[in-house]
Enzyme design. Structure first.
Site, PDB file in Angstrom:
ATOM      1  N   ARG A 137     -14.665 -59.405  31.204  1.00 56.56           N
ATOM      2  CA  ARG A 137     -13.890 -59.139  29.990  1.00 56.56           C
ATOM      3  C   ARG A 137     -14.678 -58.384  28.935  1.00 56.56           C
ATOM      4  O   ARG A 137     -14.107 -57.781  28.051  1.00 56.56           O
ATOM      5  CB  ARG A 137     -13.441 -60.470  29.375  1.00 56.56           C
ATOM      6  CG  ARG A 137     -12.621 -61.299  30.319  1.00 56.56           C
ATOM      7  CD  ARG A 137     -12.357 -62.671  29.762  1.00 56.56           C
ATOM      8  NE  ARG A 137     -11.862 -63.559  30.798  1.00 56.56           N
ATOM      9  CZ  ARG A 137     -11.649 -64.852  30.601  1.00 56.56           C
ATOM     10  NH1 ARG A 137     -11.866 -65.401  29.412  1.00 56.56           N
ATOM     11  NH2 ARG A 137     -11.203 -65.604  31.598  1.00 56.56           N
ATOM     12  N   HIS A 144     -22.201 -47.893  49.732  1.00 56.32           N
ATOM     13  CA  HIS A 144     -20.796 -48.286  49.555  1.00 56.32           C
ATOM     14  C   HIS A 144     -20.691 -49.770  49.220  1.00 56.32           C
ATOM     15  O   HIS A 144     -20.656 -50.622  50.113  1.00 56.32           O
ATOM     16  CB  HIS A 144     -19.988 -47.955  50.819  1.00 56.32           C
ATOM     17  CG  HIS A 144     -18.512 -48.095  50.631  1.00 56.32           C
ATOM     18  ND1 HIS A 144     -17.630 -47.044  50.780  1.00 56.32           N
ATOM     19  CD2 HIS A 144     -17.746 -49.156  50.269  1.00 56.32           C
ATOM     20  CE1 HIS A 144     -16.398 -47.460  50.535  1.00 56.32           C
ATOM     21  NE2 HIS A 144     -16.441 -48.750  50.228  1.00 56.32           N
ATOM     22  N   GLU A 191      -9.610 -46.122  56.254  1.00 56.66           N
ATOM     23  CA  GLU A 191      -9.940 -47.545  56.384  1.00 56.66           C
ATOM     24  C   GLU A 191      -8.682 -48.295  56.820  1.00 56.66           C
ATOM     25  O   GLU A 191      -8.703 -49.045  57.782  1.00 56.66           O
ATOM     26  CB  GLU A 191     -10.443 -48.109  55.040  1.00 56.66           C
ATOM     27  CG  GLU A 191     -10.682 -49.624  55.056  1.00 56.66           C
ATOM     28  CD  GLU A 191     -10.883 -50.210  53.659  1.00 56.66           C
ATOM     29  OE1 GLU A 191     -10.625 -49.521  52.664  1.00 56.66           O
ATOM     30  OE2 GLU A 191     -11.266 -51.398  53.589  1.00 56.66           O
ATOM     31  N   GLY A 248      -8.852 -48.747  46.972  1.00 60.13           N
ATOM     32  CA  GLY A 248      -7.593 -49.503  46.941  1.00 60.13           C
ATOM     33  C   GLY A 248      -6.687 -49.149  48.104  1.00 60.13           C
ATOM     34  O   GLY A 248      -7.146 -48.749  49.179  1.00 60.13           O
ATOM     35  N   HIS A 277     -12.613 -43.147  49.540  1.00 57.01           N
ATOM     36  CA  HIS A 277     -12.303 -43.970  50.711  1.00 57.01           C
ATOM     37  C   HIS A 277     -11.227 -43.225  51.507  1.00 57.01           C
ATOM     38  O   HIS A 277     -10.325 -42.644  50.905  1.00 57.01           O
ATOM     39  CB  HIS A 277     -11.676 -45.307  50.307  1.00 57.01           C
ATOM     40  CG  HIS A 277     -12.580 -46.301  49.659  1.00 57.01           C
ATOM     41  ND1 HIS A 277     -13.231 -46.077  48.494  1.00 57.01           N
ATOM     42  CD2 HIS A 277     -12.887 -47.576  50.020  1.00 57.01           C
ATOM     43  CE1 HIS A 277     -13.918 -47.171  48.162  1.00 57.01           C
ATOM     44  NE2 HIS A 277     -13.729 -48.094  49.073  1.00 57.01           N
TER      45      HIS A 277
HETATM   46 ZN   LIG Z   1     -14.853 -49.910  49.525  1.00 63.07          ZN
END
Ligand SMILES: [Zn+2]
Length: 339
Positions: free
Chosen positions: A71, A16, A202, A170, A199
């Site tokens: 970029r 992870h 968390e 996120g 995820h």
């Molecule tokens: Zn993570």
């Protein structure tokens, strides 16, 4: 052999870690010098000061600044090989690296160019640093259905050669708004053989972990530490031995846990859950994969046998081929027996 020497020698697997969050000072220096005028320091001294973790808002600022340096496909190559170099120095052998292709696509990199850069970087990482790199494509959870669908499209049309998983990260709180789209996208990714590694738990509670298990078909859970609020979920995770990708320092840095001493790692182990140790965004949180093992040893008192068990867990929960798993497990056993 001291416990720190043991940790150094342990063949480690990282399950992870995020591509942009893995950029260490030398890697960011290379990027900032390629893109002068970006506002990110181009001298080592200034960059080290900028990179010293202060609090979560500062981390978010650093992450955004580094992300803005990515970029061109060459920048991806620098990030992947920089991580491989850093992991190789710690005795890590294999990494499943989370890449968020949506972030790179929205700044104009075509899917094919992203994939070619990742493939080349994986080959170079193995050759130069002895670290095998596999990829997990990760949906940025707060970017909604559009990002989920673009990530799936990339996976269908231009998958990297070593793509093994599909995830979502996120802001967890954003997911219920497009829950059904996420379920469909995960089902489609699983249908082409990718492993489901979202995820969950968390920054929100057990309900997100249940949704990851039941709605997204999770085969591992990123973090998952908040399962401890739900006895039925604990029992389920114990029974199924669903691996948790635990990242202790990260949880403190993002404010999910007040102090490292308060981290629930010991309780997760005492409950008989399947735990692996990981670093998440290591340089930005002032950590490394080795450091997470040191935390387990020095803060929570785990001994060599327990640390070896965590290293074995990571090997077994990885998507490595069976012969390589056996080889790594043998190396861990040999080291344990000798120390
Ligand atoms: Zn993570």
């Amino acid at each position: 052999m001291t416990i720190d020497e043991f940790i150094r020698a342990l063949p480690k697997v990282e399950l992870h870690v995020h591509l942009v969050g893995s950029a260490s000072v030398p890697t960011v220096l290379e990027l900032s010098r390629r893109h002068p005028g970006s506002g990110v320091p181009t001298t080592e001294e200034e960059l080290r000061a900028f990179y010293t973790f202060r609090d979560f808002p500062h981390f978010a600022q650093v992450y955004k600044a580094v992300n803005a340096l990515v970029r061109e496909p060459e920048d991806l190559h620098i990030l992947v090989t920089g991580l491989a170099r850093d992991l190789g120095e710690q005795g890590a052998r294999y990494v499943e690296l989370q890449v968020t292709p949506y972030s790179h696509r929205v700044v104009g990199m075509p899917a094919r160019a992203v994939t070619e850069a990742l493939d080349l970087a994986a080959r170079r990482s193995a050759e130069e640093y002895g670290v095998r790199v596999a990829y997990i494509f990760d949906v940025p959870g707060e970017c909604g259905a559009e990002a989920a669908e673009m990530t799936l499209e990339h996976v269908h049309k231009e998958p990297p050669a070593t793509l093994v998983g599909f995830g979502v990260g996120g802001i967890e709180q954003a997911r219920p708004a497009y829950r059904d789209v996420l379920r469909d996208v995960f089902a489609a990714a699983r249908a082409i053989g990718l492993h489901s590694v979202p995820h969950a738990g968390e920054m929100t509670g057990p309900e997100t972990i249940w949704e990851a298990v039941e709605g997204l078909g999770a085969e591992r859970i990123g973090h998952g530490v908040n399962c401890l609020a739900d006895p039925r979920l604990i029992a389920h995770l114990r029974e199924t031995q669903l691996p948790l990708e635990v990242c202790p320092t990260s949880n403190v840095c993002t404010g999910q846990v007040a102090r490292i001493e308060d981290h629930p790692l010991p309780r997760l182990l005492a409950e008989g859950l399947y735990v692996t140790l990981n670093s998440d965004d290591p340089p930005m949180f002032g950590t490394t994969l080795s450091r997470e093992y040191q935390v387990a040893a020095h803060v929570f008192g785990l001994g060599k046998a327990e640390l070896a068990g965590l290293a074995r867990n990571a090997v077994n929960a990885s998507y490595l081929d069976a012969p390589t798993k056996r080889q790594l497990l043998t190396e861990i056993d040999t080291l344990s027996a000798a120390s």
